[in-house]
Design an enzyme around this catalytic site. Structure first.
Site, PDB file in Angstrom:
ATOM      1  N   LYS A  45      73.263 -29.114  21.594  1.00 34.51           N
ATOM      2  CA  LYS A  45      74.175 -27.972  21.722  1.00 34.51           C
ATOM      3  C   LYS A  45      73.510 -26.874  22.557  1.00 34.51           C
ATOM      4  O   LYS A  45      72.295 -26.705  22.511  1.00 34.51           O
ATOM      5  CB  LYS A  45      74.496 -27.477  20.311  1.00 34.51           C
ATOM      6  CG  LYS A  45      75.503 -26.382  20.234  1.00 34.51           C
ATOM      7  CD  LYS A  45      76.008 -26.260  18.807  1.00 34.51           C
ATOM      8  CE  LYS A  45      76.618 -24.882  18.581  1.00 34.51           C
ATOM      9  NZ  LYS A  45      77.448 -24.411  19.686  1.00 34.51           N
ATOM     10  N   LEU A  73      79.388 -20.502  21.896  1.00 32.07           N
ATOM     11  CA  LEU A  73      77.978 -20.862  22.061  1.00 32.07           C
ATOM     12  C   LEU A  73      77.085 -20.242  20.974  1.00 32.07           C
ATOM     13  O   LEU A  73      76.036 -19.660  21.284  1.00 32.07           O
ATOM     14  CB  LEU A  73      77.488 -20.490  23.477  1.00 32.07           C
ATOM     15  CG  LEU A  73      78.113 -21.318  24.612  1.00 32.07           C
ATOM     16  CD1 LEU A  73      77.727 -20.749  25.973  1.00 32.07           C
ATOM     17  CD2 LEU A  73      77.701 -22.782  24.529  1.00 32.07           C
ATOM     18  N   ASN A  99      70.768 -28.325  26.767  1.00 27.45           N
ATOM     19  CA  ASN A  99      71.873 -27.639  27.444  1.00 27.45           C
ATOM     20  C   ASN A  99      71.523 -26.149  27.509  1.00 27.45           C
ATOM     21  O   ASN A  99      71.501 -25.458  26.491  1.00 27.45           O
ATOM     22  CB  ASN A  99      73.165 -27.908  26.667  1.00 27.45           C
ATOM     23  CG  ASN A  99      74.390 -27.300  27.318  1.00 27.45           C
ATOM     24  OD1 ASN A  99      74.709 -26.147  27.083  1.00 27.45           O
ATOM     25  ND2 ASN A  99      75.085 -28.062  28.128  1.00 27.45           N
ATOM     26  N   CYS A 130      81.016 -22.858  30.225  1.00 29.41           N
ATOM     27  CA  CYS A 130      81.662 -22.601  28.936  1.00 29.41           C
ATOM     28  C   CYS A 130      82.775 -21.570  29.123  1.00 29.41           C
ATOM     29  O   CYS A 130      82.532 -20.476  29.639  1.00 29.41           O
ATOM     30  CB  CYS A 130      80.648 -22.092  27.907  1.00 29.41           C
ATOM     31  SG  CYS A 130      81.458 -21.658  26.348  1.00 29.41           S
ATOM     32  N   ASN A 192      83.641 -29.865  31.688  1.00 30.23           N
ATOM     33  CA  ASN A 192      83.680 -29.091  30.447  1.00 30.23           C
ATOM     34  C   ASN A 192      85.171 -28.957  30.058  1.00 30.23           C
ATOM     35  O   ASN A 192      86.034 -29.583  30.668  1.00 30.23           O
ATOM     36  CB  ASN A 192      83.014 -27.724  30.661  1.00 30.23           C
ATOM     37  CG  ASN A 192      82.475 -27.132  29.366  1.00 30.23           C
ATOM     38  OD1 ASN A 192      83.128 -27.243  28.321  1.00 30.23           O
ATOM     39  ND2 ASN A 192      81.322 -26.520  29.406  1.00 30.23           N
ATOM     40  N   THR A 193      85.484 -28.149  29.096  1.00 30.23           N
ATOM     41  CA  THR A 193      86.854 -28.119  28.564  1.00 30.23           C
ATOM     42  C   THR A 193      87.831 -27.381  29.490  1.00 30.23           C
ATOM     43  O   THR A 193      87.447 -26.503  30.259  1.00 30.23           O
ATOM     44  CB  THR A 193      86.862 -27.426  27.190  1.00 30.23           C
ATOM     45  OG1 THR A 193      86.230 -26.155  27.326  1.00 30.23           O
ATOM     46  CG2 THR A 193      86.150 -28.257  26.163  1.00 30.23           C
ATOM     47  N   GLY A 217      89.154 -33.862  24.315  1.00 33.24           N
ATOM     48  CA  GLY A 217      89.768 -34.983  23.601  1.00 33.24           C
ATOM     49  C   GLY A 217      90.649 -35.826  24.507  1.00 33.24           C
ATOM     50  O   GLY A 217      90.760 -35.574  25.708  1.00 33.24           O
ATOM     51  N   GLY A 244      87.563 -36.938  27.057  1.00 32.42           N
ATOM     52  CA  GLY A 244      88.459 -37.820  26.312  1.00 32.42           C
ATOM     53  C   GLY A 244      87.970 -39.236  26.103  1.00 32.42           C
ATOM     54  O   GLY A 244      88.768 -40.114  25.773  1.00 32.42           O
ATOM     55  N   THR A 266      84.321 -35.161  21.843  1.00 34.07           N
ATOM     56  CA  THR A 266      85.182 -34.804  20.716  1.00 34.07           C
ATOM     57  C   THR A 266      85.305 -35.902  19.666  1.00 34.07           C
ATOM     58  O   THR A 266      85.405 -35.614  18.469  1.00 34.07           O
ATOM     59  CB  THR A 266      86.579 -34.429  21.263  1.00 34.07           C
ATOM     60  OG1 THR A 266      86.392 -33.396  22.234  1.00 34.07           O
ATOM     61  CG2 THR A 266      87.493 -33.912  20.177  1.00 34.07           C
TER      62      THR A 266
HETATM   63  C1  SIN Z   1      81.505 -23.117  22.990  1.00 29.90           C
HETATM   64  O1  SIN Z   1      80.437 -22.965  22.373  1.00 29.90           O
HETATM   65  O2  SIN Z   1      82.373 -22.239  22.941  1.00 29.90           O
HETATM   66  C2  SIN Z   1      81.789 -24.362  23.763  1.00 29.90           C
HETATM   67  C3  SIN Z   1      80.648 -24.802  24.608  1.00 29.90           C
HETATM   68  C4  SIN Z   1      81.009 -25.095  26.026  1.00 29.90           C
HETATM   69  O3  SIN Z   1      82.189 -25.214  26.371  1.00 29.90           O
HETATM   70  O4  SIN Z   1      80.104 -25.221  26.856  1.00 29.90           O
END
Ligand code: SIN
Length: 283
Positions: A45, A73, A99, A130, A192-193, A217, A244, A266
């Site tokens: 993390k 984070l 990371n 992030c 990333n997302t 996901g 995903g 995820t």
């Molecule tokens: C987060 O901690 O909010 C997500 C981590 C990330 O998207 O890098």
């Protein structure tokens, strides 16, 4: 047994399956579930210099085919993570990827240098993507110029390979990928997302205090796969694909569009040993 080795150029992994940052804690939490050495590598993390509480709850929100997160984070800080890494490395030989996060370019460089100096750390992943720490989801990976400056700066004091983790929320993801590799990234990881929004009908307010949150996901796999393919077509450094992935077949899709390895994220929340299952399915 098939040869599953994944060549990143600077290092060969025993297989292409890596756990994604933020979905696998600091590794130790998963030791009771499976032998981590079944994986190509693990990404821990994200970490800053100091401990951080992260965003106020709620931080997670399920959607029909994915998960919105706004963790912000949260983490224990670099000194505590160094201790965790020493303990973890004593229990498993799986390559450890840190990371790296930062409030500004100086902090990114400082944290990267700190973990680069640890023998127990195989490589670093620069988290410039992030969406949950600045308003509106802003992050360095939305801007090719900032990405180039930051990667160049971090590389100055590094003795370990650097993976740069990209955002799908940039207007031109390929341009940011090119900026990162031209500035010295040894590999790229994406995506990333995706920036998303959930609304609470009772309060008529956004679910998350930060308003927007990051979607991951199965819902994002076709979107992520397209971006990975586009980046792979222009990249001269290895690309690590993610978004995903929940089966060995998903991994093969990413490999077929050009990824050298993948990250599994995820799915580990609902199936802690998913990454090991997926690696076996690839075989
Ligand atoms: C987060 O901690 O909010 C997500 C981590 C990330 O998207 O890098």
């Amino acid at each position: 047994m098939a040869d599953l080795s994944a060549d990143l150029g600077f290092r060969t992994l025993k297989n292409p399956v890596i756990t994604a940052s933020g979905t696998f804690g600091y590794g130790e939490e998963f030791l009771p579930f499976f032998d981590l050495d079944l994986l190509g590598a693990i990404v821990l993390k994200g970490i800053f210099r100091q401990a951080r509480p992260g965003n106020p709850p709620p931080r997670l929100h399920e959607t029909p085919a994915g998960l919105l997160n706004s963790i912000g984070l949260a983490g224990p800080g670099s000194a505590a993570l160094q201790e965790i890494i020493r303990r973890l490395h004593a229990r498993t030989p799986v390559p450890i990827i840190v990371n790296v996060c930062g409030e500004d370019d100086d902090e990114f460089a400082e944290v990267a240098a700190l973990f680069s100096a640890m023998d127990e750390v195989a490589m670093l992943e620069l988290n410039i993507s992030c969406p949950n720490v600045r308003q509106g989801g802003a992050c360095p990976a939305q801007d090719a110029g900032h990405t180039a400056r930051l990667v160049r700066r971090v590389k100055e004091s590094l003795h370990k390979p650097l993976i740069v983790k990209l955002s799908p929320n940039a207007a031109d993801v390929v341009a940011v990928a090119q900026a990162a590799q031209d500035a010295g990234a040894d590999a790229l990881s994406l995506v990333n997302t995706f920036l998303g929004l959930a609304v609470d009908l009772e309060s008529r307010r956004p679910v998350f205090a930060n308003v927007y949150a990051g979607l991951s996901g199965p819902a994002i796999k076709p979107l992520a796969l397209r971006l990975v393919r586009e980046v792979c077509r222009k990249a001269y450094v290895p690309v690590i694909g993610m978004g995903g992935i929940a089966s060995g077949r998903d991994v093969l899709d990413y490999i077929l569009v050009g990824a050298s390895a993948v990250q599994v994220g995820t799915v580990s929340f609902r199936e802690p040993a998913a990454a090991a299952r997926i690696a076996a399915e690839v075989a």
